[in-house]
Design a protein around this motif. Structure first.
Motif, short mmCIF file in Angstrom:
data_model
loop_
_atom_site.label_atom_id
_atom_site.label_comp_id
_atom_site.label_asym_id
_atom_site.label_seq_id
_atom_site.Cartn_x
_atom_site.Cartn_y
_atom_site.Cartn_z
N ARG A 48 9.21 -5.72 9.62
CA ARG A 48 8.04 -5.43 10.46
C ARG A 48 7.63 -3.95 10.36
O ARG A 48 6.44 -3.62 10.41
CB ARG A 48 8.34 -5.81 11.91
CG ARG A 48 8.58 -7.29 12.15
CD ARG A 48 7.29 -8.11 12.21
NE ARG A 48 6.51 -7.81 13.39
CZ ARG A 48 6.62 -8.46 14.56
NH1 ARG A 48 7.49 -9.45 14.70
NH2 ARG A 48 5.85 -8.13 15.58
N SER A 77 4.40 -5.13 19.76
CA SER A 77 4.77 -6.50 19.39
C SER A 77 6.16 -6.54 18.74
O SER A 77 6.92 -7.48 18.97
CB SER A 77 3.74 -7.09 18.41
OG SER A 77 2.50 -7.24 19.06
N ASP A 80 9.07 -8.82 20.19
CA ASP A 80 9.57 -9.92 19.35
C ASP A 80 11.00 -9.71 18.87
O ASP A 80 11.76 -10.68 18.75
CB ASP A 80 8.67 -10.09 18.12
CG ASP A 80 7.24 -10.48 18.47
OD1 ASP A 80 7.01 -10.92 19.62
OD2 ASP A 80 6.36 -10.33 17.61
#
Length: 208
Positions: free
Chosen positions: A111, A135, A139
């Motif tokens: 990510r 995010s 997550d």
């Protein structure tokens, strides 16, 4: 092996800087943008040549964190120092959970790689990048538990943009907590090496 207290202090100041910014955001909805830029940028540098490079290669970039750290090490049990202590220790606990979870580490690296690609299209402090960092925190880091309880002004905590900035800043705090472990930091220093950490922080502050 002798500990490098300069690097350990820089990494701890990085965690404290994130903790301070989270507190500012939670109470006022705004924070020190220059310090936030330094903290968020640290997330992107996963292979630095030195510890200081993570924070833009300038001690002054960590001045808010170093000041927050000295307040924390003075063992104040109320107000700003108490919140910073709580957030800092919580980030360290989450980092240990992350360290023990290979899937989470792999996902985090993937990510962050995506973030670097987005950075060629958007500014670091844009809503797009901050939302992307938030995010990642939600997550990848949050499910590791226990969740960090952020306290502040209800109106600010309910604001979606503030929420995103808080989560992005907590991700930056995790980055510094990872670094803290990598350079030899640990809970024992917070228990038995407080004076040494405090003196080192004061020395670095004197250069700012």
């Amino acid at each position: 092996m002798a500990k490098n207290y300069y690097d350990i202090t820089l990494a701890l100041a990085g965690i404290c800087q994130s903790a301070l910014l989270v507190r500012q955001l939670a109470h006022k909805g705004v924070c020190d943008d220059d310090a936030l830029d330094v903290s968020l940028r640290s997330v992107l540098d996963l292979n630095p040549s030195t510890t200081l490079k993570v924070y833009g290669d300038r001690p002054v970039n960590l001045k808010p964190g170093l000041e927050a750290m000295t307040g924390m090490l003075n063992a104040s049990r109320e107000g700003v120092a108490a919140d910073i202590t709580r957030y800092t220790l919580s980030l360290m606990v989450l980092e240990r959970k992350l360290h023990a979870n290979k899937n989470a580490l792999d996902e985090l690296a993937k990510r962050i790689g995506q973030l670097e690609r987005q950075l060629s299209h958007f500014e670091l402090m844009s809503e797009t990048l901050i939302s992307a960092m938030a995010s990642i925190y939600v997550d990848v880091i949050s499910p590791l538990g226990p969740r960090i309880q952020v306290t502040g002004t209800p109106a600010m905590l309910q604001n979606l943009q503030v929420q995103a900035k808080v989560r992005a800043t907590l991700l930056a705090g995790i980055r510094s907590a990872v670094l803290w472990q990598q350079v030899g930091g640990g809970r024992l220093q917070l228990m038995f090496g407080r004076n040494r950490l405090f003196k080192q922080a004061r020395q670095i502050l004197a250069q700012c």
